[in-house]
Design a protein around this motif. Structure first.
Motif, mmCIF file in Angstrom:
data_model
loop_
_atom_site.group_PDB
_atom_site.id
_atom_site.type_symbol
_atom_site.label_atom_id
_atom_site.label_comp_id
_atom_site.label_asym_id
_atom_site.label_seq_id
_atom_site.Cartn_x
_atom_site.Cartn_y
_atom_site.Cartn_z
ATOM 1 N N GLU A 1 -2.263 5.994 -14.419
ATOM 2 C CA GLU A 1 -2.765 5.964 -15.786
ATOM 3 C C GLU A 1 -1.803 5.260 -16.736
ATOM 4 O O GLU A 1 -0.620 5.109 -16.447
ATOM 5 C CB GLU A 1 -3.017 7.398 -16.270
ATOM 6 C CG GLU A 1 -4.077 8.136 -15.456
ATOM 7 C CD GLU A 1 -4.303 9.547 -15.945
ATOM 8 O OE1 GLU A 1 -3.549 9.989 -16.845
ATOM 9 O OE2 GLU A 1 -5.226 10.209 -15.445
ATOM 10 N N VAL B 1 2.413 1.866 -3.433
ATOM 11 C CA VAL B 1 1.448 2.449 -4.372
ATOM 12 C C VAL B 1 1.292 3.945 -4.111
ATOM 13 O O VAL B 1 1.265 4.762 -5.037
ATOM 14 C CB VAL B 1 0.092 1.729 -4.272
ATOM 15 C CG1 VAL B 1 -0.980 2.476 -5.061
ATOM 16 C CG2 VAL B 1 0.218 0.302 -4.787
ATOM 17 N N LYS C 1 0.836 -1.207 0.000
ATOM 18 C CA LYS C 1 0.000 0.000 0.000
ATOM 19 C C LYS C 1 0.868 1.252 0.000
ATOM 20 O O LYS C 1 0.598 2.216 -0.717
ATOM 21 C CB LYS C 1 -0.922 -0.006 1.215
ATOM 22 C CG LYS C 1 -1.887 1.173 1.255
ATOM 23 C CD LYS C 1 -2.803 1.120 2.454
ATOM 24 C CE LYS C 1 -3.814 2.262 2.426
ATOM 25 N NZ LYS C 1 -3.182 3.588 2.312
ATOM 26 N N ARG D 1 0.435 -4.599 -9.649
ATOM 27 C CA ARG D 1 -0.051 -3.881 -10.830
ATOM 28 C C ARG D 1 -1.531 -3.529 -10.675
ATOM 29 O O ARG D 1 -1.953 -2.412 -10.998
ATOM 30 C CB ARG D 1 0.164 -4.713 -12.097
ATOM 31 C CG ARG D 1 -0.373 -4.016 -13.346
ATOM 32 C CD ARG D 1 0.164 -4.593 -14.633
ATOM 33 N NE ARG D 1 -0.263 -5.946 -14.896
ATOM 34 C CZ ARG D 1 -0.014 -6.580 -16.044
ATOM 35 N NH1 ARG D 1 0.660 -5.961 -17.011
ATOM 36 N NH2 ARG D 1 -0.425 -7.823 -16.230
ATOM 37 N N GLN D 2 -2.319 -4.462 -10.167
ATOM 38 C CA GLN D 2 -3.743 -4.207 -9.985
ATOM 39 C C GLN D 2 -3.969 -3.077 -8.980
ATOM 40 O O GLN D 2 -4.839 -2.220 -9.171
ATOM 41 C CB GLN D 2 -4.455 -5.480 -9.521
ATOM 42 C CG GLN D 2 -5.968 -5.364 -9.450
ATOM 43 C CD GLN D 2 -6.597 -5.019 -10.787
ATOM 44 O OE1 GLN D 2 -6.130 -5.461 -11.834
ATOM 45 N NE2 GLN D 2 -7.654 -4.215 -10.763
ATOM 46 N N LEU D 3 -3.203 -3.059 -7.907
ATOM 47 C CA LEU D 3 -3.312 -1.985 -6.920
ATOM 48 C C LEU D 3 -2.989 -0.623 -7.532
ATOM 49 O O LEU D 3 -3.646 0.379 -7.228
ATOM 50 C CB LEU D 3 -2.369 -2.250 -5.738
ATOM 51 C CG LEU D 3 -2.800 -3.315 -4.737
ATOM 52 C CD1 LEU D 3 -1.664 -3.602 -3.747
ATOM 53 C CD2 LEU D 3 -4.044 -2.864 -3.975
ATOM 54 N N LYS E 1 2.150 6.929 -6.781
ATOM 55 C CA LYS E 1 1.076 7.862 -7.130
ATOM 56 C C LYS E 1 1.517 9.302 -6.895
ATOM 57 O O LYS E 1 1.280 10.184 -7.728
ATOM 58 C CB LYS E 1 -0.176 7.539 -6.309
ATOM 59 C CG LYS E 1 -1.409 8.326 -6.725
ATOM 60 C CD LYS E 1 -2.643 7.855 -5.965
ATOM 61 C CE LYS E 1 -3.872 8.632 -6.400
ATOM 62 N NZ LYS E 1 -5.088 8.191 -5.666
ATOM 63 N N VAL F 1 -3.377 0.229 -10.699
ATOM 64 C CA VAL F 1 -4.493 0.582 -11.567
ATOM 65 C C VAL F 1 -5.673 1.090 -10.742
ATOM 66 O O VAL F 1 -6.288 2.119 -11.062
ATOM 67 C CB VAL F 1 -4.915 -0.629 -12.423
ATOM 68 C CG1 VAL F 1 -6.222 -0.336 -13.167
ATOM 69 C CG2 VAL F 1 -3.817 -1.001 -13.414
ATOM 70 N N GLU F 2 -5.995 0.375 -9.664
ATOM 71 C CA GLU F 2 -7.131 0.754 -8.807
ATOM 72 C C GLU F 2 -6.927 2.096 -8.147
ATOM 73 O O GLU F 2 -7.900 2.777 -7.785
ATOM 74 C CB GLU F 2 -7.352 -0.315 -7.744
ATOM 75 C CG GLU F 2 -7.880 -1.634 -8.297
ATOM 76 C CD GLU F 2 -7.890 -2.736 -7.249
ATOM 77 O OE1 GLU F 2 -7.440 -2.468 -6.104
ATOM 78 O OE2 GLU F 2 -8.334 -3.851 -7.572
ATOM 79 N N ASN F 3 -5.670 2.501 -7.994
ATOM 80 C CA ASN F 3 -5.383 3.779 -7.347
ATOM 81 C C ASN F 3 -5.073 4.901 -8.342
ATOM 82 O O ASN F 3 -4.482 5.917 -7.976
ATOM 83 C CB ASN F 3 -4.227 3.608 -6.368
ATOM 84 C CG ASN F 3 -4.661 2.961 -5.068
ATOM 85 O OD1 ASN F 3 -5.048 3.643 -4.123
ATOM 86 N ND2 ASN F 3 -4.618 1.629 -5.026
ATOM 87 N N GLY F 4 -5.478 4.692 -9.585
ATOM 88 C CA GLY F 4 -5.473 5.789 -10.534
ATOM 89 C C GLY F 4 -4.202 6.021 -11.317
ATOM 90 O O GLY F 4 -4.059 7.073 -11.954
#
Length: 282
Positions: free
Chosen positions: A253, A215, A212, A244-246, A219, A248-251
């Motif tokens: 781009e 990410v 977390k 990678r999914q985390l 970001k 994407v889920e957190n914006g």
């Protein structure tokens, strides 16, 4: 302008770049139980991780061959290349960069430059891909170097490893930091600092919290621009996909690619390491 790029086998190269005839790659040997291997010649990445797990000692690496670099440069000179960029693994994790500087002035009529990448692996591969893209779009050599240096200054990678001893024994991290992490069950977030050395960025408890936090860092670092973001793993595809999914889920781009730490970097980070690297668009 006839331009060539030379790199080393620590770089994770896109498939479209690997096949180029104006790209030249110096081998970095990996030694496992006294046997020398070169990834792509007598070793695959999956074979490396298997052999490392079976070995009683950690693998070792050596620097690329300066003699091989000099031979490539001599051949390029004969073939009429006018400009050469040598972009190798960070000077912060290898002495190779310092040892080759004298070669820049050895070839009259051919401009040779060795920028310090301050990075390795997949971000290094993206930098090399961008050099070729600029060249093919008619960008002058001077502006290619300006773009490259701008990208290098804003490129980084953050890393999570399972076992800090790989970095300690490879001389890339202090033993004190490793002992502290192991004793307290801390998952340090490591990163390439501004001079290309691997340091502890932050200490986090548990892998879930480390993911977390990683990410959040990416970001924040990429919020004011357009970046190529890539997730890299050492024999840990499930972790990489989760990360990678985390992202994407957190914006985050754009397309987030997956890459593998090969034998050279895997030697120092160990099995089941994951990282996120980013390179700014120019």
């Amino acid at each position: 302008m006839k331009i060539a790029v030379i790199t080393d086998s620590s770089a994770f190269l896109p498939e479209t770049v690997k096949v180029r005839k104006d790209l030249f790659v110096l081998d970095i040997p990996v030694y496992i139980d006294g046997q020398s291997y070169v990834e792509g010649k007598n070793l695959t990445a999956s074979e490396f991780y298997f052999k490392m797990a079976q070995s009683k000692e950690l693998p070792k690496t050596s620097q690329p061959s300066i003699a091989d670099l000099e031979e490539i440069l001599s051949n390029l000179h004969v073939q009429g290349y006018t400009h050469v960029i040598g972009l190798f693994l960070s000077s912060g994790i290898s002495g190779f960069y310092q040892n080759i500087q004298y070669l820049k002035d050895e070839f009259d009529g051919m401009e040779v430059v060795f920028p310090d990448s301050k990075i390795t692996s997949a971000p290094l591969g993206l930098l090399i891909e961008n050099i070729f893209s600029w060249s093919e779009n008619g960008v002058s050599f001077e502006n290619i170097l300006m773009n490259l240096n701008s990208q290098i200054e804003h490129t980084s990678a953050y890393i999570l490893v399972d076992d800090l001893q790989h970095l300690v024994k490879g001389g890339r991290l202090s033993n004190g930091a490793a002992v502290l992490g192991n004793l307290l069950s801390i998952k340090p977030v490591l990163y390439f600092n501004e001079v290309g050395k691997i340091e502890v960025f932050e200490k986090v408890r548990t892998e879930k919290k480390a993911f977390k936090r990683l990410v959040d860092i990416i970001k924040d670092d990429t919020k004011n621009g357009h970046y190529q973001v890539i997730v890299i793993h050492g024999n840990a595809i499930d972790k990489a996909e989760m990360l990678r999914q985390l992202l994407v889920e957190n914006g985050i781009e754009g397309t987030i690619q997956l890459a593998t730490f090969g034998s050279v970097i895997g030697t120092h980070l160990g099995d089941h390491s994951v990282a996120v690297g980013y390179v700014p668009s120019v």
